[in-house]
Design a protein around this motif. Structure first.
Motif, short mmCIF file in Angstrom:
data_model
loop_
_atom_site.label_atom_id
_atom_site.label_comp_id
_atom_site.label_asym_id
_atom_site.label_seq_id
_atom_site.Cartn_x
_atom_site.Cartn_y
_atom_site.Cartn_z
N TYR A 51 23.04 -3.28 -25.97
CA TYR A 51 24.21 -4.16 -25.94
C TYR A 51 25.18 -3.81 -24.81
O TYR A 51 25.92 -4.69 -24.35
N ARG B 52 13.28 -11.84 -30.74
CA ARG B 52 13.16 -12.74 -29.59
C ARG B 52 13.68 -12.11 -28.29
O ARG B 52 13.33 -12.55 -27.22
N PHE B 53 14.51 -11.08 -28.41
CA PHE B 53 15.02 -10.43 -27.21
C PHE B 53 14.09 -9.31 -26.72
O PHE B 53 14.28 -8.76 -25.65
N GLY C 133 29.87 -13.40 -34.08
CA GLY C 133 28.79 -14.34 -34.36
C GLY C 133 28.43 -14.15 -35.83
O GLY C 133 29.01 -13.30 -36.52
N LEU C 134 27.49 -14.92 -36.31
CA LEU C 134 27.12 -14.84 -37.72
C LEU C 134 25.61 -14.69 -37.86
O LEU C 134 24.85 -15.47 -37.27
N GLY C 135 25.18 -13.69 -38.64
CA GLY C 135 23.74 -13.54 -38.90
C GLY C 135 23.26 -14.57 -39.91
O GLY C 135 24.06 -15.10 -40.70
N HIS D 172 25.50 -11.62 -42.03
CA HIS D 172 26.02 -10.37 -41.49
C HIS D 172 27.03 -10.63 -40.37
O HIS D 172 26.97 -11.65 -39.69
N ILE D 173 27.95 -9.69 -40.23
CA ILE D 173 28.87 -9.69 -39.08
C ILE D 173 28.82 -8.29 -38.49
O ILE D 173 28.78 -7.31 -39.23
N GLY D 174 28.85 -8.20 -37.14
CA GLY D 174 28.46 -6.94 -36.53
C GLY D 174 27.04 -6.72 -37.05
O GLY D 174 26.24 -7.66 -37.17
N THR E 146 27.66 -9.52 -29.16
CA THR E 146 26.52 -9.85 -28.30
C THR E 146 25.70 -10.92 -29.03
O THR E 146 26.23 -11.64 -29.87
N GLY E 147 24.41 -11.02 -28.72
CA GLY E 147 23.57 -12.06 -29.34
C GLY E 147 23.64 -13.34 -28.52
O GLY E 147 24.32 -13.39 -27.48
N LEU F 35 31.22 -4.72 -30.96
CA LEU F 35 30.96 -4.50 -32.38
C LEU F 35 29.90 -3.45 -32.64
O LEU F 35 29.99 -2.68 -33.59
N ASP F 36 28.84 -3.45 -31.80
CA ASP F 36 27.68 -2.67 -32.24
C ASP F 36 26.74 -2.33 -31.09
O ASP F 36 26.86 -2.83 -29.98
N LYS G 125 22.23 -21.75 -39.04
CA LYS G 125 23.37 -20.95 -39.51
C LYS G 125 24.18 -21.67 -40.59
O LYS G 125 25.12 -21.10 -41.14
N THR H 235 24.92 -16.33 -29.45
CA THR H 235 26.08 -17.19 -29.67
C THR H 235 27.16 -17.09 -28.57
O THR H 235 27.59 -18.12 -28.06
N PRO H 236 27.60 -15.88 -28.20
CA PRO H 236 28.75 -15.84 -27.27
C PRO H 236 28.41 -16.08 -25.80
O PRO H 236 29.33 -16.18 -24.97
C1 F6R Z 1 26.04 -8.91 -32.19
C2 F6R Z 1 26.42 -9.02 -33.58
C3 F6R Z 1 25.64 -9.84 -34.55
C4 F6R Z 1 25.40 -11.26 -34.06
C5 F6R Z 1 24.61 -12.06 -35.08
C6 F6R Z 1 24.29 -13.46 -34.58
O1 F6R Z 1 26.93 -8.05 -31.51
O2 F6R Z 1 27.35 -8.41 -33.94
O3 F6R Z 1 26.34 -9.90 -35.77
O4 F6R Z 1 26.63 -11.89 -33.81
O5 F6R Z 1 23.41 -11.41 -35.35
O6 F6R Z 1 23.43 -13.36 -33.51
P1 F6R Z 1 23.07 -14.63 -32.62
O7 F6R Z 1 24.34 -15.02 -31.93
O8 F6R Z 1 22.05 -14.12 -31.64
O9 F6R Z 1 22.58 -15.67 -33.53
#
Ligand code: F6R
Length: 233
Positions: A80, A166-167, A131-133, A137-139, A36-37, A66-67, A201, A39-40
């Motif tokens: 999610y 932000r959400f 996506g990438l934190g 982080h992943i997930g 989610t997030g 993922l989560d 990122k 990015t996708p």
């Molecule tokens: C969401 C997830 C997170 C996001 C990451 C990036 O299911 O697993 O790891 O991918 O926080 O979030 P965005 O895309 O909003 O920058």
């Protein structure tokens, strides 16, 4: 590792959607690991467009997200499950019973145990979208002392709470815990597609792909995956 360099978010989303679509065309009963997030979202929109154009059939596809935030149910607009329904599932011919998101309303032992059992029953994820934190982080696998293994409950880091505020209406409303697939679950996927866009990122992406492999940058373990594709701008 294959790295595709897109011009911008739009092009990255098109590339990611093309790769996911190719996976479904080659294996119509694929198990997709989804994220989610923000990015996708672009990639999901393009997948919906492909479905509407008659190019893609989700009828046999299964998904494992993922989560999920702890405490939020499927009807909560910040959850999610709700996100996935609205951003993708409600717009394509996927069977809802074939879509899976950890159950945020259950207690950690039950929610995580059941999710691992489901993962096991699917026979394994064919393609995991990530996506990438900002902290790598992943997930919701946050920087830690060790790489996590299976689905578990995590305390979200301050930077993740801040990034995800932000959400929500306010930062106070962001849940402090989440259930997430573990790093081992993620690494067990046959293919991994990591999408990261935007300057914010860049540092995390560089450390993940070219820095030392360390649980302090959870995504750095992806360097060890035998079939990793990265789409970035
Ligand atoms: C969401 C997830 C997170 C996001 C990451 C990036 O299911 O697993 O790891 O991918 O926080 O979030 P965005 O895309 O909003 O920058």
């Amino acid at each position: 590792m294959r790295v595709y360099c897109a011009k911008n978010y739009k092009e990255a989303s098109t590339l990611a959607a093309d790769l996911i679509a190719a996976q479904i065309l080659l294996k119509p009963d694929s198990v997709l690991g989804l994220a989610t997030g923000s990015t996708p979202i672009g990639a999901y929109q393009r997948l919906i467009a492909k479905y509407e154009a008659g190019e893609l059939d989700f009828s046999q596809v299964k998904t494992m997200n993922l989560d999920e935030y702890r405490g939020l149910d499927g009807e909560n607009p910040n959850g999610y499950r709700y996100f996935m329904n609205h951003q993708l599932f409600d717009h394509v011919n996927i069977k809802k019973e074939n879509t899976n998101v950890p159950d945020g309303k259950k207690d950690p032992t039950q929610a995580c145990g059941e999710y691992d059992a489901k993962l096991e029953r699917t026979g394994g994820i064919d393609l995991q979208l990530l996506g990438l934190g900002h902290n790598g982080h992943i997930g919701f696998n946050e920087p830690a002392e060790e790489f996590s293994k299976t689905t578990h409950c995590v305390d979200l880091s301050e930077s993740t709470i801040e990034a995800n505020a932000r959400f929500f209406d306010s930062e106070d409303e962001v849940p402090r815990q989440a259930y997430t697939m573990g790093i081992k679950n993620i690494m067990t996927a046959k293919k991994i597609l990591l999408v990261a866009t935007g300057e914010a990122k860049a540092d995390a992406l560089y450390k993940s792909l070219y820095g030392p492999i360390t649980p302090n940058v959870p995504a750095s373990i992806l360097q060890l995956h035998p079939d990793l594709t990265v789409v970035a701008d």
